[in-house]
Design an enzyme around this catalytic site. Structure first.
Site, PDB file in Angstrom:
ATOM      1  N   SER A 144      22.145 -64.964  66.519  1.00 33.31           N
ATOM      2  CA  SER A 144      21.689 -63.962  67.480  1.00 33.31           C
ATOM      3  C   SER A 144      22.700 -62.825  67.489  1.00 33.31           C
ATOM      4  O   SER A 144      23.877 -63.034  67.780  1.00 33.31           O
ATOM      5  CB  SER A 144      21.595 -64.625  68.858  1.00 33.31           C
ATOM      6  OG  SER A 144      21.258 -63.685  69.846  1.00 33.31           O
ATOM      7  N   LYS A 180      18.407 -62.775  64.388  1.00 31.78           N
ATOM      8  CA  LYS A 180      17.731 -62.332  65.628  1.00 31.78           C
ATOM      9  C   LYS A 180      18.492 -61.137  66.172  1.00 31.78           C
ATOM     10  O   LYS A 180      19.714 -61.206  66.352  1.00 31.78           O
ATOM     11  CB  LYS A 180      17.708 -63.481  66.630  1.00 31.78           C
ATOM     12  CG  LYS A 180      17.488 -63.110  68.084  1.00 31.78           C
ATOM     13  CD  LYS A 180      17.244 -64.346  68.942  1.00 31.78           C
ATOM     14  CE  LYS A 180      17.982 -64.294  70.268  1.00 31.78           C
ATOM     15  NZ  LYS A 180      17.751 -65.494  71.098  1.00 31.78           N
ATOM     16  N   LEU A 181      17.766 -60.055  66.409  1.00 34.00           N
ATOM     17  CA  LEU A 181      18.393 -58.856  66.966  1.00 34.00           C
ATOM     18  C   LEU A 181      18.054 -58.741  68.442  1.00 34.00           C
ATOM     19  O   LEU A 181      16.880 -58.823  68.820  1.00 34.00           O
ATOM     20  CB  LEU A 181      17.878 -57.590  66.248  1.00 34.00           C
ATOM     21  CG  LEU A 181      18.063 -57.527  64.731  1.00 34.00           C
ATOM     22  CD1 LEU A 181      17.530 -56.188  64.213  1.00 34.00           C
ATOM     23  CD2 LEU A 181      19.536 -57.699  64.352  1.00 34.00           C
ATOM     24  N   LYS A 182      19.060 -58.539  69.264  1.00 30.89           N
ATOM     25  CA  LYS A 182      18.821 -58.237  70.665  1.00 30.89           C
ATOM     26  C   LYS A 182      18.303 -56.803  70.737  1.00 30.89           C
ATOM     27  O   LYS A 182      18.847 -55.908  70.055  1.00 30.89           O
ATOM     28  CB  LYS A 182      20.130 -58.354  71.457  1.00 30.89           C
ATOM     29  CG  LYS A 182      20.622 -59.782  71.576  1.00 30.89           C
ATOM     30  CD  LYS A 182      19.727 -60.593  72.500  1.00 30.89           C
ATOM     31  CE  LYS A 182      20.335 -61.933  72.844  1.00 30.89           C
ATOM     32  NZ  LYS A 182      19.474 -62.719  73.765  1.00 30.89           N
ATOM     33  N   ASP A 237      14.831 -60.231  70.387  1.00 36.15           N
ATOM     34  CA  ASP A 237      14.886 -60.814  71.735  1.00 36.15           C
ATOM     35  C   ASP A 237      15.159 -59.699  72.735  1.00 36.15           C
ATOM     36  O   ASP A 237      16.202 -59.038  72.664  1.00 36.15           O
ATOM     37  CB  ASP A 237      15.992 -61.875  71.804  1.00 36.15           C
ATOM     38  CG  ASP A 237      16.031 -62.616  73.131  1.00 36.15           C
ATOM     39  OD1 ASP A 237      15.194 -62.331  74.012  1.00 36.15           O
ATOM     40  OD2 ASP A 237      16.909 -63.496  73.282  1.00 36.15           O
ATOM     41  N   ASN A 251      15.099 -60.144  76.215  1.00 35.00           N
ATOM     42  CA  ASN A 251      15.601 -60.621  77.517  1.00 35.00           C
ATOM     43  C   ASN A 251      14.937 -59.878  78.684  1.00 35.00           C
ATOM     44  O   ASN A 251      15.614 -59.380  79.592  1.00 35.00           O
ATOM     45  CB  ASN A 251      17.125 -60.518  77.588  1.00 35.00           C
ATOM     46  CG  ASN A 251      17.806 -61.560  76.723  1.00 35.00           C
ATOM     47  OD1 ASN A 251      18.426 -61.229  75.710  1.00 35.00           O
ATOM     48  ND2 ASN A 251      17.673 -62.831  77.074  1.00 35.00           N
ATOM     49  N   GLU A 297      10.852 -62.265  71.350  1.00 35.54           N
ATOM     50  CA  GLU A 297      11.220 -63.215  72.403  1.00 35.54           C
ATOM     51  C   GLU A 297      11.319 -62.501  73.749  1.00 35.54           C
ATOM     52  O   GLU A 297      11.964 -61.456  73.860  1.00 35.54           O
ATOM     53  CB  GLU A 297      12.566 -63.835  72.003  1.00 35.54           C
ATOM     54  CG  GLU A 297      13.122 -64.875  72.942  1.00 35.54           C
ATOM     55  CD  GLU A 297      14.457 -65.447  72.422  1.00 35.54           C
ATOM     56  OE1 GLU A 297      14.803 -65.234  71.228  1.00 35.54           O
ATOM     57  OE2 GLU A 297      15.167 -66.092  73.210  1.00 35.54           O
ATOM     58  N   ASP A 344      11.264 -67.419  76.441  1.00 38.35           N
ATOM     59  CA  ASP A 344      12.569 -68.049  76.703  1.00 38.35           C
ATOM     60  C   ASP A 344      12.669 -68.194  78.223  1.00 38.35           C
ATOM     61  O   ASP A 344      12.280 -69.233  78.794  1.00 38.35           O
ATOM     62  CB  ASP A 344      13.683 -67.163  76.104  1.00 38.35           C
ATOM     63  CG  ASP A 344      15.108 -67.601  76.448  1.00 38.35           C
ATOM     64  OD1 ASP A 344      15.281 -68.522  77.253  1.00 38.35           O
ATOM     65  OD2 ASP A 344      16.080 -67.001  75.919  1.00 38.35           O
ATOM     66  N   LYS A 395      15.643 -74.274  75.452  1.00 41.54           N
ATOM     67  CA  LYS A 395      17.067 -74.425  75.779  1.00 41.54           C
ATOM     68  C   LYS A 395      17.142 -75.562  76.789  1.00 41.54           C
ATOM     69  O   LYS A 395      16.639 -75.428  77.906  1.00 41.54           O
ATOM     70  CB  LYS A 395      17.620 -73.153  76.427  1.00 41.54           C
ATOM     71  CG  LYS A 395      17.735 -71.958  75.491  1.00 41.54           C
ATOM     72  CD  LYS A 395      18.274 -70.755  76.243  1.00 41.54           C
ATOM     73  CE  LYS A 395      18.315 -69.532  75.337  1.00 41.54           C
ATOM     74  NZ  LYS A 395      18.606 -68.310  76.110  1.00 41.54           N
ATOM     75  N   GLY A 403      20.143 -70.961  72.309  1.00 40.61           N
ATOM     76  CA  GLY A 403      21.560 -71.214  72.569  1.00 40.61           C
ATOM     77  C   GLY A 403      22.026 -70.410  73.761  1.00 40.61           C
ATOM     78  O   GLY A 403      21.371 -69.445  74.170  1.00 40.61           O
TER      79      GLY A 403
HETATM   80  O1  OSB Z   1      18.363 -64.920  75.435  1.00 35.78           O
HETATM   81  O2  OSB Z   1      18.669 -66.309  73.904  1.00 35.78           O
HETATM   82  C1  OSB Z   1      19.123 -65.627  74.808  1.00 35.78           C
HETATM   83  C2  OSB Z   1      22.934 -65.981  74.908  1.00 35.78           C
HETATM   84  C3  OSB Z   1      23.149 -66.050  76.261  1.00 35.78           C
HETATM   85  C4  OSB Z   1      22.076 -65.914  77.124  1.00 35.78           C
HETATM   86  C5  OSB Z   1      20.786 -65.742  76.617  1.00 35.78           C
HETATM   87  C6  OSB Z   1      20.564 -65.698  75.257  1.00 35.78           C
HETATM   88  C7  OSB Z   1      21.658 -65.785  74.386  1.00 35.78           C
HETATM   89  C8  OSB Z   1      21.551 -65.661  72.936  1.00 35.78           C
HETATM   90  C9  OSB Z   1      22.661 -66.263  72.102  1.00 35.78           C
HETATM   91  O3  OSB Z   1      20.669 -65.067  72.378  1.00 35.78           O
HETATM   92  C10 OSB Z   1      22.271 -67.546  71.470  1.00 35.78           C
HETATM   93  C11 OSB Z   1      23.470 -68.286  70.912  1.00 35.78           C
HETATM   94  O4  OSB Z   1      23.886 -67.959  69.808  1.00 35.78           O
HETATM   95  O5  OSB Z   1      23.962 -69.210  71.580  1.00 35.78           O
HETATM   96 MG    MG Z   2      16.436 -65.292  74.637  1.00 36.33          MG
END
Ligand code: OSB
Ligand code: MG
Length: 367
Positions: free
Chosen positions: A135, A161-163, A188, A190, A213, A238, A262, A290
């Site tokens: 990520s 995976k790109l935020k 992703d 969020n 995501e 998620d 998760k 994660g």
């Molecule tokens: O949205 O998946 C998420 C990390 C912290 C909180 C939310 C997210 C994430 C990650 C990192 O995307 C995933 C990892 O490498 O643990």
């Molecule tokens: Mg996520």
């Protein structure tokens, strides 16, 4: 098993690089570790709550408080407890799934260490290694992003995976797609968008993404269903999925075709396995998310990711992607994969010397 007592230990784990998402930037993980002591064995777990309630309502001080005040007393009062009994005993307490997950996982670890069975075997894993994705946080510029992705591709990660967030979406995705050809790629958000952004998000359809995501708010299942109709990119949830019941609702509503599981978010590995089973029966792909875990949390996640329904690479990256020094022997990528721990329980032990160095507080809750 009868619980003798529970240790709550806080450790400070600086990240190798800041991790920026649409909800904030993380420089260091303030991790709450749980050690459950029983006459037969001890069990370890990591609470995935973050420092601030920005990803979910939980936060690490709150998790420690609800454990100390309500959860641990409910468990130490029992004459006999196993992992299934933890869920039952904590069921009257609303929410706080990350705190519940940590206690259930520590009890499960103790129970499996006592019986000599691994998490992977207990959960029903069908593989000895798991393919790993990474990520990648929001960066200050596209060249900086391309450098970061280049490094991860060179290390062997099989999926990127790109935020994303408004203002950092189509252009970075286009740049990575152009530079890295047909690499497995997903994004992703969020929860950073609303349904009024659907035409803009449809612009991502051109890039052949595995999935998008959590584009919309956590409690917006109905609007995710509407968005899914408007996109060719598969929608993955998620934050919205906190239980098997939520997963069932999302599947019925056609709010998603993929789920990021998760264990912390859904209250533990038993609920995570229920979601896996439900999704598998309904043709919904799952993958293991994660929360920037140390080796303690990672070990159990890697075991979960080895179940047969986990058909997409997870955010189960190597220790060095997060920390210069992990509290367990480091998880290392081999040909894009991590080995699934095979020893009893989570199959790894924290190094006591490393643990001492990173510990910021320890609290013993006697039974
Ligand atoms: O949205 O998946 C998420 C990390 C912290 C909180 C939310 C997210 C994430 C990650 C990192 O995307 C995933 C990892 O490498 O643990
Ligand atoms: Mg996520």
């Amino acid at each position: 098993m009868k619980i003798t007592g529970v240790e709550l230990r806080r450790i400070a784990m600086p990240l190798v690089a800041p991790f920026r998402t649409s909800f904030g930037t993380e420089h260091s993980r303030d991790v709450l570790l749980v050690r459950v002591v029983t006459p037969e064995a001890e069990g370890w777990a990591e609470c995935v709550a973050m420092s601030e309630p920005l990803y979910s309502p939980e936060y690490v001080d709150g998790a420690a408080d609800v454990m100390r005040r309500f959860m641990v007393p409910a468990l130490t009062a029992l004459h006999h407890v196993d992992a299934y009994g933890v869920g039952q005993a904590l069921e009257p307490l609303k929410g706080h799934r990350m705190a519940k997950a940590a206690l259930e996982t520590a009890v499960l670890d103790a129970q499996l260490r006592a019986s000599g069975e691994s998490f992977a075997r207990f959960l029903g894993a069908s593989r000895e290694t798991v393919p790993c994705g990474v990520s990648v946080g929001i960066m200050n510029s596209i060249p900086e992003l391309l450098d970061a992705v280049d490094g991860y591709v060179a290390e062997g990660y099989v999926r990127i995976k790109l935020k994303i967030e408004p203002g950092w979406d189509l252009e970075p995705v286009r740049a990575v797609r152009e530079r890295f050809g047909d690499v497995l790629l997903q994004v992703d958000a969020n929860a950073a968008y609303t349904l009024t952004d659907s035409a803009h998000l449809a612009g991502l359809d051109a890039f052949g993404l595995l999935l998008i995501e959590q584009p919309l708010a956590d409690d917006d299942l109905v609007q995710h269903a509407e968005l899914a109709k408007r996109l060719r990119t598969p929608v993955c949830l998620d934050e919205s999925i906190e239980s098997a019941a939520h997963a069932a609702a999302a599947i019925s509503l056609k709010a998603c075709s993929v789920i990021n599981i998760k264990p912390g978010r859904v209250g533990g590995y038993l609920e995570a396995r229920r979601i896996h089973d439900l999704c598998r029966a309904n043709g919904v792909a799952v993958w293991c998310g994660g929360m920037l875990e140390t080796g303690i949390g990672r070990a159990a996640n890697v075991a979960l990711a080895a179940l047969p329904g986990f058909t997409l690479p997870g955010d189960t990256s190597a220790s060095r992607r997060y920390f210069a020094r992990d509290v367990t022997p480091p998880f290392e990528l081999r040909d894009g994969h991590l080995d699934v721990p095979a020893g009893p329980g989570i199959g790894v032990d924290p190094d006591p010397a490393v643990l001492d160095e990173v510990t910021t507080s320890v609290e013993w809750l006697a039974g």
